[in-house]
Design a protein around this motif. Structure first.
Motif, mmCIF file in Angstrom:
data_model
loop_
_atom_site.group_PDB
_atom_site.id
_atom_site.type_symbol
_atom_site.label_atom_id
_atom_site.label_comp_id
_atom_site.label_asym_id
_atom_site.label_seq_id
_atom_site.Cartn_x
_atom_site.Cartn_y
_atom_site.Cartn_z
ATOM 1 N N VAL A 175 -14.362 -40.448 33.370
ATOM 2 C CA VAL A 175 -13.590 -39.617 32.449
ATOM 3 C C VAL A 175 -12.727 -38.671 33.259
ATOM 4 C CG1 VAL A 175 -13.684 -37.880 30.626
ATOM 5 C CG2 VAL A 175 -15.341 -39.756 30.650
ATOM 6 N N LEU A 176 -11.423 -38.735 33.039
ATOM 7 C CA LEU A 176 -10.479 -37.854 33.730
ATOM 8 C C LEU A 176 -9.884 -36.876 32.730
ATOM 9 C CD1 LEU A 176 -8.529 -40.458 35.913
ATOM 10 C CD2 LEU A 176 -10.630 -39.211 36.470
ATOM 11 N N GLY A 177 -9.895 -35.597 33.086
ATOM 12 C CA GLY A 177 -9.303 -34.578 32.220
ATOM 13 C C GLY A 177 -10.198 -34.300 31.039
ATOM 14 N N GLY A 178 -9.590 -34.045 29.909
ATOM 15 C CA GLY A 178 -10.358 -33.774 28.708
ATOM 16 C C GLY A 178 -10.540 -32.301 28.466
ATOM 17 N N GLY A 179 -11.064 -31.573 29.442
ATOM 18 C CA GLY A 179 -11.294 -30.150 29.252
ATOM 19 C C GLY A 179 -12.420 -29.898 28.268
ATOM 20 N N GLY A 180 -13.345 -29.053 28.596
ATOM 21 C CA GLY A 180 -14.421 -28.727 27.680
ATOM 22 C C GLY A 180 -15.573 -29.692 27.693
ATOM 23 N N GLY A 181 -15.464 -30.827 28.378
ATOM 24 C CA GLY A 181 -16.572 -31.762 28.488
ATOM 25 C C GLY A 181 -16.780 -32.668 27.297
#
Length: 848
Positions: A175-181
């Protein structure tokens, strides 16, 4: 002279038009029309050439006028500095001529690839790039909160993850990026055997770690590994990290030496790296690195493909409140793709939606796997499209949005121009606009649009390349303000009544002072209503230029003057050193609209105190006459997202001062915990007295249970005895102002709880505190007001910004070096590996 000979002139005109020599082309068509007066084709071509020639001549005249005003203004600055140096007997280490330089953004600079190594050799560019990286790191967690609230986006992402797991049960997901998990949690819940998550920055990593800790008991959460490393330092166990073509600095080499290793290559890639600009968050470089270094053969990519849509639009001010304000349109531009919400933006559609670009992410990863060479082309796609306008108008912008194929049967888009075939809309992505040099288009006459994209940007161009250099930037809120009909009508009525009242008392000559004149709209309202003379004072030189041109264009040149200065440096009396007065008489009417969302943020009390004492007649009429501030404790927090606990993320809402939010537009995201109450009132006739800092304790009773973590406040302007203008989220209002929101320490309230709200102002802003008078423990989960690491990073960024501001203010040579670096970074931020949004914001500040 046979009519057939007109064809030669027609061909000559077409050739000259192709070279953009419009005046010569118009003359050629006119010659042909004289030989063949009935030829409709020559007549149409001649009209089009004359229209374009007149437009370019008008632009040149406007540029020349602005340049002359700028030289006059700079001459005044130089004379003032010369006096200062003579009086202090000091000499600078730069020449006064250096003040004549001004930053200029050239649209063509976006088309030439930058050499990162050479750029970073410039100490100003490298220092600014580091500063922009720190600012981007600070801003990223708050921006990620919008994605956490977007149910459409998260449900589509989970559907794609489930589809991938159905094909490869127990797959290893990267998983790349996303922010916040959230993306990692969705992948784990979908059945992934292992999830490796990599974030874009240090604070996003911290945000994700907090969320994962809060959901440690969730399905599959134990199989998530969150790597505390940037992507380019992640490798696979047993495989060497190949040399990267970029020359890393010492810190980057240290990070790579301590690279985090994945136990094996991943079977599925989830890349949550899309934003309004499609490619601005580094989606393609991340996919290239992952495809070559981290993914197994045949790896599935989520999302699989991105389809970019576009539409020709007209975004112009034109006329407002009955005045010609088309001069404002020259200042409508942006270094890149401006983030907008098209549904809240006034524009005219000039074409149907058309497919602009298609980026096949799955194919890209498949081709990048195992490749030692990553794409190096300036443009990976360069295509000329033919678009048929559906309406005549002045084409000056392209509206852009995209549609994502998450997996088979699952589509999600950032917007849609057609409600009939509308996929689910993920509102957190928003849309984008690229501004172009304005040009007339006719309904049905095809136009050519050139669409390019590379590793980090989409770029649109008309058949005539953008050639107008940009010397000034005006923020978009100025355009919202002049097009706000409700605001305009209210001010126009109050100004008319004020002038009529003065006439009714026998005034022979009425002079008005417009503080913070902006575009000059309120000045023109006063002149139209019968004022004999208006002095418009505007601190921004660029806006002062726009106001001066607008006054001339509307026939008020002989009854007005524009002063490009802070009103606190304007005088009604002659000054020492032979400087004449700026006003020929003290003002009978003082007009001002210098309010931010929190009323006082633009210094209105300071400006009024000076104007009342130095510039206005003792009995001058003020428009507006006062303001009342109302406040309300609210709950505006995130409890869950896609079924996961997200309370820990609420500390990332925080910002040091109040911020402007459109609470009416996001009504479902907040809960009112008490009725609105009056916080403070300001009588602008007593501005000097109101400048004393004040504090008041307000009492309220909770009408709903919840966790109070913010205070919303707004104001009501008393324009005169007959009219008010409210910014309340509960009232119908225009786009000029938002409401202000200040984040406070969390306090749980139950219905009936008594609370104390402390309201204070320091003459430049309001602040609030909330205390539950019952002081009861309602078994609340306490979330800190702010993350301590974020607070420390903010302090460092503020210190760096203060040092930078001091340096550019003290030396024009330093200003030039920083401005040049800022404009280079804003033109192609992805070449320099800096955040596009922060690079654009900094560059426009240098041009403001």
């Amino acid at each position: 002279m046979r009519p057939g000979w007109a064809k030669a002139h027609f061909r000559l005109g077409r050739a000259l038009a192709a070279l953009y020599q419009w005046s010569e082309a118009a003359e050629a068509f006119a010659a042909g029309l004289r030989l063949d007066p009935g030829n409709a084709e020559i007549a149409a071509a001649g009209r089009a050439a004359r229209t374009q020639a007149e437009y370019e001549i008008a632009c040149q005249a406007q540029h020349l006028a602005a340049h002359r005003r700028d030289l006059a203004r700079r001459r005044e600055v130089r004379e003032g500095m010369e006096r200062q140096f003579r009086e202090s007997m000091a000499a600078p280490d730069w020449e006064l001529e250096d003040y004549d330089w001004r930053p200029t953004f050239f649209p063509g600079s976006k088309l030439e690839r930058m050499d990162r190594r050479a750029l970073m050799a410039d100490p100003h560019a490298s220092a600014l790039a580091a500063h922009l990286a720190a600012l981007a790191d600070l801003a990223a967690p708050k921006a990620a909160l919008a994605a956490l609230r977007d149910e459409v986006r998260s449900s589509a992402l989970e559907a794609a993850c489930r589809s991938a797991m159905a094909e490869q049960p127990g797959a290893h997901v990267l998983v790349l990026g996303g922010g916040g998990g959230l993306a990692a949690l969705l992948a784990a819940r979908s059945g992934a055997g292992r999830v490796t998550a990599v974030e874009r920055g240090r604070l996003l990593f911290r945000m994700a770690a907090q969320t994962l800790a809060a959901n440690a008991g969730a399905l599959g959460a134990a199989r998530i590994a969150l790597l505390d490393r940037p992507l380019h330092s992640v490798g696979v166990a047993g495989e060497e990290l190949p040399e990267d073509p970029v020359d890393w600095d010492a810190e980057e080499r240290r990070v790579r030496a301590a690279a985090a290793l994945m136990p094996a290559r991943a079977d599925v890639l989830v890349a949550d790296l899309l934003d309004h600009s499609v490619l601005g968050m580094g989606l393609l470089p991340a996919l290239d690195y992952a495809g070559a270094r981290l993914l197994a053969p045949g790896a599935r990519v989520v999302p699989a493909c991105v389809q970019v849509w576009a539409m020709l639009v007209e975004m112009r001010v034109g006329r407002a409140a009955g005045f010609d304000l088309s001069v404002m349109d020259r200042y409508r531009w942006h270094p890149g793709l401006e983030r907008v919400q098209l549904d809240r933006l006034p524009f005219r559609r000039l074409s149907e939606a058309f497919k602009a670009a298609r980026v096949d992410l799955q194919a890209r990863v498949d081709s990048a796997r195992g490749s030692a060479e990553l794409p190096q082309a300036v443009w990976e796609s360069d295509e000329a499209l033919t678009v048929l306008p559906t309406a005549a108008g002045s084409w000056n912008a392209v509206a852009i949005w995209f549609e994502v194929d998450m997996c088979e049967g699952v589509r999600v888009a950032s917007w849609s121009a057609d409600d009939a075939d509308c996929p689910a809309i993920a509102e957190s992505w928003c849309q984008a606009v690229q501004y172009l040099d304005a040009r007339p288009v006719a309904k049905g006459d095809a136009v050519s649009v050139r669409v390019r994209w590379d590793m980090g940007q989409l770029h649109f161009a008309a058949h005539v390349p953008a050639g107008r250099a940009r010397h000034a930037f005006v923020p978009r809120w100025h355009f919202d303000m002049v097009l706000d009909e409700q605001r305009n009508e209210a001010f126009d009525g109050a100004i008319r009544r004020a002038i009529a009242f003065r006439r009714g008392t026998g005034a022979q000559r009425i002079t008005a002072l417009d503080i913070g004149a902006g575009s000059g709209l309120l000045s023109m309202m006063a002149l139209r209503a019968g004022a004999d003379w208006v002095t418009a004072v505007e601190i921004s030189g660029h806006m002062a230029d726009a106001a001066a041109e607008a006054l001339v264009a509307n026939g008020f040149a002989g009854r007005s003057v524009v002063v490009a200065r802070d009103v606190r440096r304007v005088h009604a009396d002659p000054q020492p050193g032979g400087r004449p007065a700026d006003l020929d008489a003290r003002a009978d009417i003082v007009i001002f609209e210098v309010f931010d969302s929190g009323v006082l943020g633009e210094g209105v009390l300071h400006m009024l105190a000076w104007a009342r004492a130095r510039l206005a007649a003792p009995d001058a009429t003020l428009v507006p006459m006062g303001a009342t501030v109302y406040c309300q404790p609210i709950e505006m927090r995130l409890d869950t997202a896609a079924g996961f606990r997200m309370t820990a993320a609420n500390c990332w809402n925080y910002c040091p001062d109040y911020e402007g939010l459109d609470l009416a537009a996001c009504r479902q995201q907040w809960l009112a915990l008490a009725d609105p109450i009056e916080a403070m009132a300001f009588d602008f006739y007593e501005a000097a007295e109101d400048m004393a800092p004040a504090e008041v304790a307000l009492r309220a009773s909770a009408i709903a249970g919840g966790i109070c973590n913010a205070v919303a406040f707004w104001f009501e302007l008393q324009l005169d005895e007959a009219a008010t203008l409210s910014t309340s989220p509960y009232a119908a209002k225009g786009p000029t102002w938002q409401q202000a929101v200040q984040w406070v320490e969390e306090t749980r309230l139950m219905p009936g709880d008594r609370l104390t709200i402390t309201a204070a102002h320091d003459t430049y802003g309001l602040s609030f505190k909330v205390v539950n008078d019952a002081q009861c423990d309602h078994d609340m989960e306490c979330v800190p007001l702010q993350d301590p690491a974020w607070k420390a990073a903010l302090a460092n960024a503020n210190a760096a910004n203060a040092a930078l501001a001091q340096a550019v203010a003290q030396s024009p040579l330093e200003f030039r070096a920083v401005a040049c670096a800022a404009l280079r970074l804003a033109a192609r931020p992805h070449d320099a590996e800096v955040d596009a949004a922060q690079a654009a914001a900094f560059a426009t500040r240098m041009l403001s």
